[in-house]
Design a protein around this motif. Structure first.
Motif: not given
Length: 791
Positions: A72, A139, A204, A206, A208, A213, A215, A272
């Motif tokens: 990221r 994102f 989308w 996400t 975290t 993690q 996306n 991921h």
């Protein structure tokens, strides 16, 4: 005109009524600090139980990801008013793209070093403004639901242009983030038979977590473009005086009618990772501290509401009148006074983050046991942070494409060849279709920077597999079918597989030097032998009170041409090639001085076995117009080396309220016949910036874009792509014409809006073509607005 004036007044009144804060500052970790989450100073408590005014936290973290590893990178959301009026133009923010004139029409960047790498499905390359790849998508993680609505309009229902965008982002807790984007573009076109219609739906999500993690990105896109083949005679624009009558733009004859290009594409991207690591004590950032304070205040507010309701019920049950003043006194006595102080030693300023940028380690050993357990000032703003050391990464990507070129009416002899007919009548209708989908999986392992004895810098290794599927027309082969009149025989299905391996060496920590080196080699499959080596580095250092940054980029790419450059089949264009792999190397340096607002870029490209489309046709005079005949497209490959030198200077000036921004690009190609570029490309923006009533930001100015004459690539409707003009008798130059816009740009709290008169210098003549035979729109009044909501 009255409609435009009414809309301007309405936008201004709506903006004045907006009651929210803007994205004021962006911290280095990507969190937009919206005025420190300031709000109701009564912490959500009002004087009336029936009228609760809750404080809404406002903060947005935005990032892009690396498509292979999912790393990221903090990004800045588009909330600044500067150049907002140009964000809707197909010709680019600074007019650097050649386009067909209409909103959403195909385009190509004149600055070669800024062109994107060609995708496998080459037919989408001209729509890179509308289609956003995963590596450039923003994102989000937000403290409260956020909605953005943007709208731009020009002209009327007959020939106008409109674009509407809606974005919604929300979080379900701290770890889960979701969002949805809708983008609709419709350009009716000021010239005949050139309307465009694009639709995009994007979702989308996400996650975290500390160790895991993910996306996820999914989008559905549709592009429909009406093809007019350009105007029938450039003199309608360049020399209108030679005609006996004047023509409105919609009355100028065009080469084609009833011709369309349609592209439908769907994309799914999922990345991921799971990480192994350890915990450490760190100071919270300013945003995290403010968020925690807000949570504490919200909890206190909820508890106070419950206590008030309970006290009211008890008073009512006892037949007593509820005493609001006495209740508030009791509640205040229970809490700690606002001026209360904590006895003990506070952590040093080096440990606590006070500006949202510093996240140093807390030395737990230096704090006494009593201090760690009893000192609220120390413990309250320290958190346990999980530090990943080794990560296991998986990325999956699926792309599905379909292109249709359809025509009901084609001029006689417009195409040089007819390879098949759709039915036995051999009429002039065209229905060319091709399909392609690709599934790619990448597995990687990463040793993170600074936490592994085997990798002082970050080190990653990966392996990828890609399955690609194509469907192309084929001929009906029967003994009864005449060889001179072949018929369409369905679609041939072709599958390709590739396996590649590679790695990355990365140094992202620290303030002075950063570098990133990637390598990927294709070891099996149709693309075996491909090799990509990419590197970039930046060096930051102080000089005479200024911050100097030097960034360098270099790559070596040995790449096989895309499938459609080797194999393509349609009714009028057909080839089966065996092209050599192209070798492209580049050195690019950027030198930046922040205080003087100066950036210099120097680039040098060398290309060998460069593949491109070559277009041949004839333009035959017929009355006032030209008939275009014998169009033929071939894939060319230049065996020798082509070099390209690029020098680009960006220099901005500020004198009080006066601002002057300039971007000048010099390009020199060693072979203009194969890789044509304009020698100079210039953008200049002169404006004054001031505030009204200390809340309304205003930019009043004019900007212009200009490039020198050159034989620009010509647009090929039947391919939906750009090709080199190869017929000497009909080669056409464009350029040497400035396009000037006048605008007023505003920002009021969370609302941006503009009014613009584009192409104010258009008149009875002028060479205002950004693609051969496709004139730009003339003078047009444009309006636009972008509004952020926080729920």
């Amino acid at each position: 005109m009255k409609r435009h004036i009414s809309l301007i007044i309405s936008l201004f009144i709506i903006s004045l009524l907006a009651n929210a804060q803007s994205f004021d500052t962006i911290s280095r970790d990507g969190m937009s600090n919206l005025n420190g989450f300031q709000g109701n100073r009564n912490l959500g408590l009002s004087d009336s139980i029936q009228n609760q005014h809750k404080e809404i936290p406002r903060g947005l973290k935005v990032w892009t990801i690396d498509e292979r590893f999912g790393d990221r990178t903090a990004a800045q959301p588009d909330t600044v008013s500067e150049l907002f009026m140009n964000t809707f133009f197909t010709t680019g923010l600074r007019g650097e793209y050649n386009s067909l004139g209409n909103l959403g029409s195909p385009r190509q960047n004149r600055i070669f070093i800024d062109r994107s790498e060609p995708s496998e499905f080459i037919f989408l390359a001209p729509y890179d403004k509308f289609i956003v790849p995963p590596s450039k998508f923003h994102f989000t993680s937000t403290l409260s639901p956020i909605t953005n609505l943007s709208y731009s309009t020009a002209g009327d229902r007959t020939d106008g242009e409109d674009q509407f965008k809606a974005l919604f982002a929300i979080n379900a807790g701290k770890k889960w983030g979701f969002g949805f984007k809708f983008d609709y573009l419709y350009g009716r076109g000021y010239y005949s038979n050139q309307n465009t219609s694009h639709i995009d739906y994007t979702f989308w999500g996400t996650y975290t977590g500390e160790k895991y993690q993910a996306n996820f990105l999914s989008s559905l896109n549709h592009q429909k473009v009406s093809e007019n083949g350009g105007i029938a005679n450039d003199a309608y624009i360049t020399h209108p005086e030679i005609f006996n009558e004047s023509f409105e733009t919609s009355e100028i004859p065009t080469v084609l009618s009833k011709n369309w290009n349609r592209n439908d594409n769907q994309h799914i991207f999922f990345n991921h990772r799971y990480s192994l690591g350890f915990y450490r004590k760190v100071a919270m950032t300013k945003e995290e501290i403010e968020a925690k304070k807000f949570a504490i205040r919200s909890m206190q507010s909820q508890e106070a509401d419950k206590a008030r309701k309970k006290a009211m019920e008890e008073a009512k049950k006892n037949g007593e009148e509820f005493d609001e003043e006495e209740f508030n006194k009791r509640q205040k006595a229970k809490g700690r006074p606002d001026d209360a102080k904590v006895i003990g030693n506070n952590p040093t300023s080096n440990n606590l983050a006070t500006n949202g940028e510093q996240r140093d380690f807390i030395n737990v050993d230096s704090l006494g046991e009593k201090e760690m357990t009893g000192n609220d000032a120390t413990n309250e703003w320290i958190k346990d942070e999980y530090v990943p050391v080794t990560s296991f990464i998986h990325t999956a990507r699926f792309d599905n494409f379909r292109r249709i070129y359809q025509a009901y009416d084609t001029p006689d002899s417009f195409y040089a060849n007819n390879y098949y007919y759709n039915n036995a009548t051999a009429n002039d209708s065209i229905y060319d279709q091709t399909k392609h989908w690709a599934l790619k999986n990448t597995f990687a392992i990463a040793l993170l920077e600074g936490f592994n004895k085997w990798a002082k810098a970050g080190l990653k290794a990966f392996v990828s597999h890609e399955l690609r599927h194509y469907e192309l027309p084929m001929l009906l082969t029967t003994t009864t079918t005449p060889a001179t009149n072949p018929l369409f025989g369905g679609y041939e299905k072709i599958n390709k597989n590739d396996i590649s391996v590679g790695g990355q060496l990365l140094k992202a920590n620290g303030k002075t030097l950063h570098y990133n080196i990637n390598a990927e080699a294709w070891i099996a499959g149709d693309r075996a032998g491909q090799l990509h080596i990419d590197g970039n580095a930046d060096l930051n250092f102080p000089l005479l009170g200024d911050t100097v940054q030097f960034a360098a980029t270099a790559f070596f790419h040995r790449t096989a041409p895309t499938f459609y450059m080797n194999t393509f089949r349609s009714r009028h264009f057909w080839w089966d090639n065996n092209l050599d792999q192209q070798i492209h190397s580049r050195l690019l340096g950027a030198f930046t001085l922040k205080k003087t607002r100066t950036q210099l870029r120097v680039g040098y490209d060398v290309l060998k076995n460069y593949a491109y489309f070559g277009l041949q046709n004839e333009r035959v005079a017929s009355g006032n117009n030209y008939l275009v005949r014998n169009n033929q497209v071939n894939v060319r490959q230049h065996n020798g080396a082509i070099s390209l030198l690029t020098l680009q200077l960006q220099q901005d000036f500020k004198f009080g309220i006066m601002n002057w921004q300039n971007l000048i690009t010099f390009q020199k190609s060693s072979n203009e016949a194969v890789l044509p570029t304009p020698t100079l490309n210039i953008y200049s923006n002169l404006f004054i910036r001031f505030k009204i009533a200390k809340v309304l930001d205003c930019d009043f100015g004019v900007d212009g874009r200009y490039f020198t004459k050159y034989h620009a690539p010509e647009y090929i409707p039947g391919m939906g792509s750009f090709g080199i003009q190869e017929t000497e008798a009909s080669r056409t130059e464009i350029g040497n014409y400035p396009v000037i816009n006048a605008y007023a740009n505003f920002k009021l709290q969370r609302t941006r809006f503009f009014i613009m008169m584009s192409h104010i210098n258009s008149g009875d003549s002028g060479n205002y073509f950004f693609t051969p035979h496709y004139p730009l729109n003339q003078r047009i009044l444009r309006l636009g607005i972008s509004w952020d909501f926080f729920n």
